[in-house]
Design an enzyme around this catalytic site. Sequence first.
Site, PDB file in Angstrom:
ATOM      1  N   ASP A 108     -89.358 -10.683 -69.996  1.00 52.95           N
ATOM      2  CA  ASP A 108     -90.091 -11.820 -69.859  1.00 52.95           C
ATOM      3  C   ASP A 108     -91.987 -10.555 -69.312  1.00 52.95           C
ATOM      4  O   ASP A 108     -91.252  -9.239 -69.544  1.00 52.95           O
ATOM      5  CB  ASP A 108     -90.908 -12.330 -68.482  1.00 52.95           C
ATOM      6  CG  ASP A 108     -90.137 -11.623 -67.205  1.00 52.95           C
ATOM      7  OD1 ASP A 108     -89.442 -11.863 -66.770  1.00 52.95           O
ATOM      8  OD2 ASP A 108     -91.701 -11.389 -66.768  1.00 52.95           O
ATOM      9  N   GLU A 135     -75.898 -10.035 -66.543  1.00 50.24           N
ATOM     10  CA  GLU A 135     -76.032  -8.298 -66.032  1.00 50.24           C
ATOM     11  C   GLU A 135     -75.001  -7.273 -66.263  1.00 50.24           C
ATOM     12  O   GLU A 135     -75.367  -6.071 -67.110  1.00 50.24           O
ATOM     13  CB  GLU A 135     -77.296  -7.763 -65.290  1.00 50.24           C
ATOM     14  CG  GLU A 135     -78.968  -8.637 -65.502  1.00 50.24           C
ATOM     15  CD  GLU A 135     -79.704  -8.435 -64.364  1.00 50.24           C
ATOM     16  OE1 GLU A 135     -80.574  -7.683 -64.196  1.00 50.24           O
ATOM     17  OE2 GLU A 135     -79.126  -7.348 -62.927  1.00 50.24           O
ATOM     18  N   MET A 141     -87.217  -6.245 -59.378  1.00 50.93           N
ATOM     19  CA  MET A 141     -86.408  -6.362 -58.081  1.00 50.93           C
ATOM     20  C   MET A 141     -85.766  -5.481 -57.057  1.00 50.93           C
ATOM     21  O   MET A 141     -85.027  -5.795 -55.996  1.00 50.93           O
ATOM     22  CB  MET A 141     -86.958  -7.846 -57.710  1.00 50.93           C
ATOM     23  CG  MET A 141     -87.276  -9.019 -58.738  1.00 50.93           C
ATOM     24  SD  MET A 141     -87.007 -10.550 -57.998  1.00 50.93           S
ATOM     25  CE  MET A 141     -87.361 -10.872 -56.858  1.00 50.93           C
ATOM     26  N   GLU A 142     -85.584  -4.764 -57.741  1.00 49.90           N
ATOM     27  CA  GLU A 142     -84.006  -3.911 -57.312  1.00 49.90           C
ATOM     28  C   GLU A 142     -84.402  -2.017 -57.587  1.00 49.90           C
ATOM     29  O   GLU A 142     -83.958  -1.619 -56.602  1.00 49.90           O
ATOM     30  CB  GLU A 142     -83.043  -3.944 -58.473  1.00 49.90           C
ATOM     31  CG  GLU A 142     -82.207  -5.386 -57.734  1.00 49.90           C
ATOM     32  CD  GLU A 142     -82.915  -6.516 -58.735  1.00 49.90           C
ATOM     33  OE1 GLU A 142     -83.440  -6.401 -59.746  1.00 49.90           O
ATOM     34  OE2 GLU A 142     -82.425  -7.929 -58.212  1.00 49.90           O
ATOM     35  N   GLY A 157     -89.969  -7.282 -66.147  1.00 52.09           N
ATOM     36  CA  GLY A 157     -91.297  -7.695 -66.539  1.00 52.09           C
ATOM     37  C   GLY A 157     -91.948  -7.476 -66.998  1.00 52.09           C
ATOM     38  O   GLY A 157     -91.995  -5.581 -67.004  1.00 52.09           O
TER      39      GLY A 157
END
Length: 231
Positions: A196, A12, A172-173, A78
């Site tokens: 995704d 990233e 997740m962050e 996602g």
Amino acid sequence: MKIAIMGAMPEEVAPILEKIGTYKTTEYAGNKYYEATYKGTELVVAYSKIGKVFSTLTATTMIEHFSCDVLLFSGVAGGINPELKIGDLIVATKLSQHDLDITAFGHPMGYVPEGSVFVETDKDLLKLSKEVASELGKKVIEGVIATGDQFVHDSSMKENIVKHFNADALEMEGGSVAVVCNALNVPFFILRAISDTADTDASFSFDEFMESSAIISAEFIMKMVDKVISK
Ligand code: SAH
């Protein structure tokens, strides 16, 4: 002004470092921080490693140790909102922690006393991102991002997150970075390109599209950097 640019994974931040050219690398608290002067403005770039704890550490370090006064996050997520296809961009208007659960005591999901279910992102940066999107002719969706310490690859879990948070995307962050920036009064911006759709084949989709989506996000973030610098 010093701008922090954060990702969670090496892929990233690699396209960002490529654009910046030369930088100085400093190791701090188990992570590498890349410092550069870009178009006359100081930047600090880092990937945190995956998850809420590592991203909390990095966001805090960027602000408290490196004295950054604005934070831009670039990465992948996602998608939940059916309008979000692989490679599409979402800008968070507010973020929550979908796995923060003391509902046993009658609290709503994502809430702890003296906290809040959602943390809102900076309005001025949102405005700038609209300008960037229109200059690039890119469709960018604004919405809710839900954060938790799980890679979600299950429709029922996804539905549960929608039920509690009405989220458009999950990762997740972002939610933990939001808490840090909000507490330390640093304006922040969370951008994600979809890798995704968080259902059964999410891990295959993620492996296939993570790198290309990370590049899409990084390109937009560098335009955001230009905008922030020129204001
Ligand atoms: N493939 C990696 C693990 C990736 S975890 C490895 O093996 O090391 C997923 C990363 O992408 C996290 O940083 C998260 O923020 C984001 N992400 C993308 N899709 C996600 C999903 N469906 N659920 C949770 N996080 C997702």
